[in-house]
Structure formats: structure tokens, C-alpha cells
Design an enzyme around this catalytic site. Structure first.
Site, PDB file in Angstrom:
ATOM      1  N   MET A  21     -15.487   7.816  43.533  1.00 39.92           N
ATOM      2  CA  MET A  21     -16.835   7.418  44.137  1.00 39.92           C
ATOM      3  C   MET A  21     -17.866   8.454  44.555  1.00 39.92           C
ATOM      4  SD  MET A  21     -16.232   3.564  46.107  1.00 39.92           S
ATOM      5  CE  MET A  21     -15.674   4.319  47.417  1.00 39.92           C
ATOM      6  N   HIS A  28     -10.261  15.447  45.321  1.00 46.71           N
ATOM      7  CA  HIS A  28     -10.586  14.956  43.770  1.00 46.71           C
ATOM      8  C   HIS A  28     -10.552  16.003  42.807  1.00 46.71           C
ATOM      9  CE1 HIS A  28     -13.681  12.210  46.420  1.00 46.71           C
ATOM     10  NE2 HIS A  28     -12.940  11.647  45.601  1.00 46.71           N
TER      11      HIS A  28
HETATM   12  O1  PAF Z   1     -10.304   5.688  45.277  1.00 47.78           O
HETATM   13  C1  PAF Z   1     -11.647   5.673  45.098  1.00 47.78           C
HETATM   14  O2  PAF Z   1     -12.505   6.341  45.086  1.00 47.78           O
HETATM   15  C2  PAF Z   1     -12.005   4.168  44.599  1.00 47.78           C
HETATM   16  O3  PAF Z   1     -11.393   3.067  45.318  1.00 47.78           O
HETATM   17  C3  PAF Z   1     -12.098   3.903  43.055  1.00 47.78           C
HETATM   18  C4  PAF Z   1     -10.414   3.896  42.506  1.00 47.78           C
HETATM   19  C5  PAF Z   1     -12.710   4.722  42.519  1.00 47.78           C
HETATM   20  C6  PAF Z   1     -12.511   2.645  42.799  1.00 47.78           C
HETATM   21  O4  PAF Z   1     -13.882   2.372  43.058  1.00 47.78           O
END
Ligand code: PAF
Length: 271
Positions: A21, A28
Site C-alpha cells: 500500500m 517492504h
Molecule cells: O499488506 C498490505 O500492505 C496489504 O494488505 C496488501 C496485501 C497490499 C493488500 O492491500
């Protein structure tokens, strides 16, 4: 994106996918690195998915910085960033959702009743759009992983699910885009969550297998901080999120959700 994915695949190798997101942090980046190691091509999606937020949650103020995210992806050698607009993903006549009915109803599913329906719907859509060979998720969102794995099994998505360990700040706080909301004092109190998890791991290391004992100790530690209010402390089966009476090494997960003032944080540890 579907055409781009076909073109990427024809240029070589497997497609590794990291759905996010946005507001990317080191957690990330560790998912992207894991994808990079195993894939010829890496696709990252950035989409703040409105349907996984409840009516009084933080959708409107969810942090974003696309330019910063894009340059982080460039530096990490990502081949393609998929950044759709809200109405492309959910046009006005959108009416099909994916609902998992067992694992998703436990833990966070109790206080966030439509959250996993929103997650599964967007992840299902993203899998069909990006057509990855595998997708990478963080252990920090253990229930999300369990529910996605179940969807993949039940609906035969040809996507391998890879899980990467939680990345933590120096004080132990699990990395999350929501940490950005924490003031200095809230941040200090939030560190108690990982301290409680590490204490639980120690208890299990010393031979304690009774889940009540460990859960009680964790709740007590969390309650030592004025700003922290427990939503749940639960030892569950890692795969199904079902509560356990006894800890089974390697199969049990201690999951915690807590408010730090008005900020909701989750964390977990494998026991
Ligand atoms: O983990 C996240 O950032 C969100 O839940 C995802 C998997 C991108 C779905 O919107």
C-alpha cells in the site's frame, strides 16, 4: 499491466510480485530483495485499498509518497511498479468480492469484520492482473498470510506464497507504515509490544507450553504502559489462526493487537 506482465515474462524468468500500500519502509524493501533473489522480473504494486479499511479507520489519512516509493523501487532494481487509480480497481459497478469464512474470522477478523474480505478481493485481483509466479508477504501480517494461503489453495491460484521475517526497528518495534503516526512518547510505549513477545519466546524456551500462562504474562507486560490497550493476545496455530491450549514448537504463533492511544498496531512471534 497484464500485457506488460506477458512482455516481462517473455524477456526472461519468473515474475516475483510484492503487493504493497506504498509508503515503503525497510520491511517492504526486504520483501523486494527476497523477490529479486528468486525472480527474473520483479513487480511491485502500490495501491491503498479502500475496501480493506473499516468506516472509522485511517483510509483517508493513510500516509503516501509516490515519488519516494518510485525511487526506492528504482534503486532496488524493480522492473515494474503498478500504481492503479482507485476507480480503475473499483469502477462504480464493481460487485464481486472474495470472502474466506474461517481463518479470517479469528483475531483481527473480530474487531475488523470486513478487513480480510477487502484484502483477499484486492490480492485476487492483483494476482489476475500481474500474473506472478510467486508473491512475497511479511510475517508481520501473519493472519493476512494465512488467509491468502487459504484463498490460493481453495481457489487454485497458480501463485506460490513466500513469507519473509519481520523487520524491526532498533528498539524492537515491528516496521509498519502506521509507525509514522506515533509521537515520541507513543513510540516509547509501543516498544513494549515486542518486549512482551520476546519475553514469551524466552518462557517457551525455558519449557513452558501452557498458553494461558504465556498469554497472561504478555498481557501483564503490555499493561505496564499507560498508552497501550490490549485488543487481543492469543497463541494460535500458525496455519489456521485457531487458538491453542498448548504450545507446539514451530507451529504456534503468539499474535498481539493493541491500541497505542488511537493507533492500532499488530505484531507476532513464532514460538
Ligand atoms: O499488506 C498490505 O500492505 C496489504 O494488505 C496488501 C496485501 C497490499 C493488500 O492491500
Amino acid at each position: 499491466m497484464q500485457s506488460a506482465a506477458i512482455a516481462l515474462r517473455s524477456k526472461g524468468g519468473r515474475i516475483g510480485f510484492v503487493p504493497t500500500m506504498g509508503y515503503l519502509h525497510e520491511g517492504h524493501m526486504s520483501l523486494i530483495e527476497a523477490a529479486r533473489e528468486k525472480a527474473g522480473k520483479v513487480v511491485v504494486s502500490i495501491f491503498v485499498n479502500p475496501i480493506q479499511f473499516g468506516p472509522n479507520e485511517d483510509y483517508e489519512r493513510y500516509p503516501h509518497d509516490f515519488d519516494k516509493d518510485r525511487s526506492a523501487c528504482e534503486k532496488a532494481d524493480v522492473d515494474c511498479v503498478f500504481y492503479p487509480a482507485g476507480d480503475e480497481m473499483y469502477p462504480r459497478n464493481f460487485s464481486t468480492f472474495i470472502n474466506e469464512e474461517t481463518y479470517s474470522k479469528r483475531l483481527c477478523g473480530i474487531s475488523r469484520p470486513n478487513h480480510f474480505r477487502g484484502v483477499l478481493t484486492v490480492v485476487g485481483k492483483l494476482f489476475n492482473i500481474v500474473r506472478p509466479d510467486f508473491a512475497v508477504f511479511g510475517q508481520k501480517d501473519a493472519q493476512q498470510v494465512a488467509v491468502i494461503r487459504k484463498m490460493v489453495d481453495d481457489l487454485h491460484f497458480p501463485v506460490e506464497i513466500i513469507v519473509v521475517p519481520t523487520v524491526r526497528e532498533e528498539d524492537g518495534l515491528a516496521m509498519s507504515s502506521r509507525n509514522h503516526y506515533l509521537s515520541r512518547h507513543q513510540r516509547e510505549d509501543a516498544a513494549v509490544i515486542s518486549q512482551a513477545l520476546f519475553r514469551a519466546k524466552e518462557m517457551v524456551g525455558s519449557g513452558i507450553v501452557n498458553t494461558d500462562r504465556v498469554e497472561a504474562e504478555v498481557s501483564n507486560i503490555l499493561q505496564t504502559k499507560r498508552r497501550v490497550r490490549v485488543i487481543y493476545v492469543s497463541i494460535v496455530d500458525l496455519r489456521t489462526m485457531e487458538a491453542r491450549r498448548e504450545i507446539v514448537p514451530g507451529e504456534s504463533l503468539l499474535a498481539v493487537a493493541a491500541w497505542v492511544d488511537e493507533i492500532r498496531l499488530i505484531d507476532n512471534i513464532l514460538l
